[in-house]
Design an enzyme around this catalytic site. Structure first.
Site, PDB file in Angstrom:
ATOM      1  N   GLN A 201       1.087 -16.680  19.778  1.00 37.90           N
ATOM      2  CA  GLN A 201       1.983 -15.536  19.881  1.00 37.90           C
ATOM      3  C   GLN A 201       1.410 -14.424  20.767  1.00 37.90           C
ATOM      4  OE1 GLN A 201       1.806 -15.033  15.489  1.00 37.90           O
ATOM      5  NE2 GLN A 201       1.867 -12.847  15.888  1.00 37.90           N
TER       6      GLN A 201
ATOM      7  N   HIS B   7      -4.578  -3.885   6.046  1.00 39.04           N
ATOM      8  CA  HIS B   7      -4.484  -2.466   5.724  1.00 39.04           C
ATOM      9  C   HIS B   7      -3.506  -2.294   4.557  1.00 39.04           C
ATOM     10  CE1 HIS B   7      -0.723  -2.783   7.893  1.00 39.04           C
ATOM     11  NE2 HIS B   7      -1.345  -3.069   9.022  1.00 39.04           N
ATOM     12  N   GLU B   8      -3.212  -1.061   4.237  1.00 35.66           N
ATOM     13  CA  GLU B   8      -2.395  -0.780   3.053  1.00 35.66           C
ATOM     14  C   GLU B   8      -0.982  -1.386   3.168  1.00 35.66           C
ATOM     15  OE1 GLU B   8      -3.305   0.234   0.216  1.00 35.66           O
ATOM     16  OE2 GLU B   8      -1.266   0.412  -0.602  1.00 35.66           O
TER      17      GLU B   8
ATOM     18  N   HIS C 219      -0.325  -4.433   4.397  1.00 34.07           N
ATOM     19  CA  HIS C 219      -0.496  -5.785   3.859  1.00 34.07           C
ATOM     20  C   HIS C 219      -0.696  -5.727   2.340  1.00 34.07           C
ATOM     21  CE1 HIS C 219      -2.246  -6.133   8.062  1.00 34.07           C
ATOM     22  NE2 HIS C 219      -1.295  -7.052   8.098  1.00 34.07           N
TER      23      HIS C 219
ATOM     24  N   SER D 207      -3.080  -2.913  12.353  1.00 30.73           N
ATOM     25  CA  SER D 207      -4.451  -3.356  12.639  1.00 30.73           C
ATOM     26  C   SER D 207      -4.897  -2.843  13.988  1.00 30.73           C
ATOM     27  CB  SER D 207      -4.518  -4.885  12.619  1.00 30.73           C
ATOM     28  OG  SER D 207      -4.006  -5.376  11.396  1.00 30.73           O
ATOM     29  N   ARG D 208      -3.953  -2.598  14.880  1.00 30.92           N
ATOM     30  CA  ARG D 208      -4.300  -2.170  16.239  1.00 30.92           C
ATOM     31  C   ARG D 208      -4.636  -0.673  16.320  1.00 30.92           C
ATOM     32  NH1 ARG D 208      -0.258  -6.410  17.662  1.00 30.92           N
ATOM     33  NH2 ARG D 208      -1.318  -7.933  18.967  1.00 30.92           N
TER      34      ARG D 208
ATOM     35  N   VAL E 207       4.384   1.282   5.771  1.00 31.98           N
ATOM     36  CA  VAL E 207       3.411   2.174   5.122  1.00 31.98           C
ATOM     37  C   VAL E 207       2.774   3.040   6.217  1.00 31.98           C
ATOM     38  CG1 VAL E 207       1.327   2.291   3.705  1.00 31.98           C
ATOM     39  CG2 VAL E 207       3.008   0.475   3.307  1.00 31.98           C
TER      40      VAL E 207
ATOM     41  N   MET F  89      -2.355 -11.726  10.161  1.00 31.83           N
ATOM     42  CA  MET F  89      -3.403 -12.011  11.139  1.00 31.83           C
ATOM     43  C   MET F  89      -4.698 -11.306  10.738  1.00 31.83           C
ATOM     44  SD  MET F  89      -1.598 -12.614  14.795  1.00 31.83           S
ATOM     45  CE  MET F  89      -1.620 -10.935  15.379  1.00 31.83           C
ATOM     46  N   GLY F  90      -4.785 -10.885   9.473  1.00 33.04           N
ATOM     47  CA  GLY F  90      -6.021 -10.282   8.987  1.00 33.04           C
ATOM     48  C   GLY F  90      -6.190  -8.839   9.404  1.00 33.04           C
TER      49      GLY F  90
END
Lengths: 297, 297
Positions: B61, B34-35, B37, B186-187, B176, B30-31
């Protein structure tokens, strides 16, 4: 003609057959093939480089008390018919190959499945969605061929294919009928001679509906009533449903809707029981073209 | 690096990239990368000929009142990170490309989705199943890569992939973490400095659980209680759930089960809110190997 009974064998053989970018036409069936299936196989033979047939009586689309255990089978005759239609590969899995354990995943298509056979057979289309999804992933067809006798199934599968972005073109085949009009079905074999004679009432009532539908003042409710009366004229017929709906959305049409003012394609679909045998049939009415109203699809 | 914003463009570019039978490794996200991904992209780069990333904040979702509208985005940074990991193609569809109309089809995975995030976020995994099914059909990857921070998602996707016979190998990447232990998400960007400091309690409580789990007499219920107490030590932490379940079946473990007698892999999974920000973390405990009990996965 290649016969595969395992997924591993299917994948290996298909890989070879489709090499060089050949198109694959796929006809999924539950076997006990008749001329309706044959017409789909021949249609695939005309359009695709490789023709694949699957025969699998899918337990997930039968409800409790339905005819899973007695569903007719004749592998030898099916294979001969498939070969005569130019089929290249038949996939004939046993149940354990398709469902090694009870699947936790279900594919639900809402809206479209709440009427007609979806209402009469709860969970039926979940089972259809699951097995068609599995088969599409196993075969990766270029085109898949479905008969219009199961018009609701066609609407459901087209929706599922679009919603899930399956890279498959859905091709439909017209209903194939006996000389007296009875739509071909693997389940016709269940009918007693007397029931078989009476069963012609399904197609006859739909033919009459075609004639009546443009009568001035004929409404949706009026047409349904006329079809119900025609079917009830057959002594052993027990109506499951007679419905008039927009197609392919399967949205309802108001009872008082004058049909000659309806500018959308609609379907009259029916399910009728003779003893324990449940038959379905339908007719499409194309009202989008103005002049061509009520013409045969 | 190729950037595709439409399905048509994706299909065309992928067709060229994979020609000659090249393997495709796919990282759906979902973009706001971070490390975590990045580690999946590098894993794909090692194993596959072509590496594809998708960035799509999937509305299906998110539940009502969840953070769909404020979910963080940074396309420019994402593309730079993807390129630095050797990604070949990024699929960046707008919502209308993925959902031209409201989908009628849903993919439900029962059993596995009734606990943990499935219980806290009703419908969440139906949305995940739908979008992953769509993306699998659009990309046809050889392998798809998912991070173990979303351990339940991994279990759900593995089940869906097997049940629907997707021809995709699911590869997982380890969680990670930041130097202090906080799992990357991401949050995390939502957290205030004070919350960020307290959020380390998630990973710390799991590390302590690793140490405690083999203590003689330690039960499932006892371990959950200890983890809850550790989390509640952080002033602003509000526990959504702390559960100990078998993995990947997500079946419950009796509260009085002595953990040193359990011969199956289990997971301790937790979701904790800091203000409006909900964080998840988990640890796997491998009890299948006897001596290697409680070792890090």
């Amino acid at each position: 003609m290649i016969i595969c009974r395992t997924i591993a064998d299917l994948k290996e053989k298909l890989h070879t057959l489709r090499s060089g970018g050949k198109s694959v036409g796929f006809v999924p069936t539950m076997g006990y093939l008749h001329e309706g299936h044959a017409s789909l196989l021949r249609k695939a033979r005309e359009r695709d480089d490789v023709v694949v047939l699957s025969i699998f009586v899918n337990p997930m689309q039968f409800g409790p008390g339905e005819d899973l255990d007695r569903y007719p089978r004749n592998e030898e005759r099916d294979l001969a018919l498939a070969e005569s239609c130019g089929c290249d590969l038949v996939f004939l899995p046993v149940q354990e190959e398709m469902y090694p354990s009870r699947p936790l995943t279900s594919v639900k298509i809402s809206g479209l499945t709440e009427r007609l056979c979806g209402a009469s057979r709860p969970g039926h289309f979940d089972g259809v969605g699951l097995v068609v999804g599995k088969l599409f992933n196993l075969v990766s067809p270029t085109r898949a061929y479905f008969g219009m006798k199961d018009a609701q199934q066609v609407a459901v599968i087209k929706t599922m294919t679009a919603d899930l972005n399956f890279d498959v073109e859905i091709v439909t085949g017209e209903i194939v009928r006996e000389p007296d009009g009875l739509a071909l079905s693997s389940r016709n074999v269940y009918l007693s001679p007397v029931q078989r004679e009476q069963a012609v009432v399904l197609s006859r009532s739909l033919r009459e509906a075609k004639e009546m539908c443009m009568k001035p003042g004929m409404t949706s409710g009026g047409l349904i009533k006329a079809v119900r009366e025609a079917i009830n004229g057959a002594q052993d017929a027990v109506i499951d449903y007679v419905e008039l709906l927009l197609y392919p959305s399967l949205e309802p049409v108001p009872e008082d809707q004058p049909l000659n003012e309806l500018r959308e394609t609609f379907i009259v679909a029916l399910a009728v029981k003779f003893g324990t045998t449940r038959l379905i049939d339908n007719a499409l009415f194309d009202h989008t073209g103005g002049e061509s109203a009520c013409s045969e699809q």
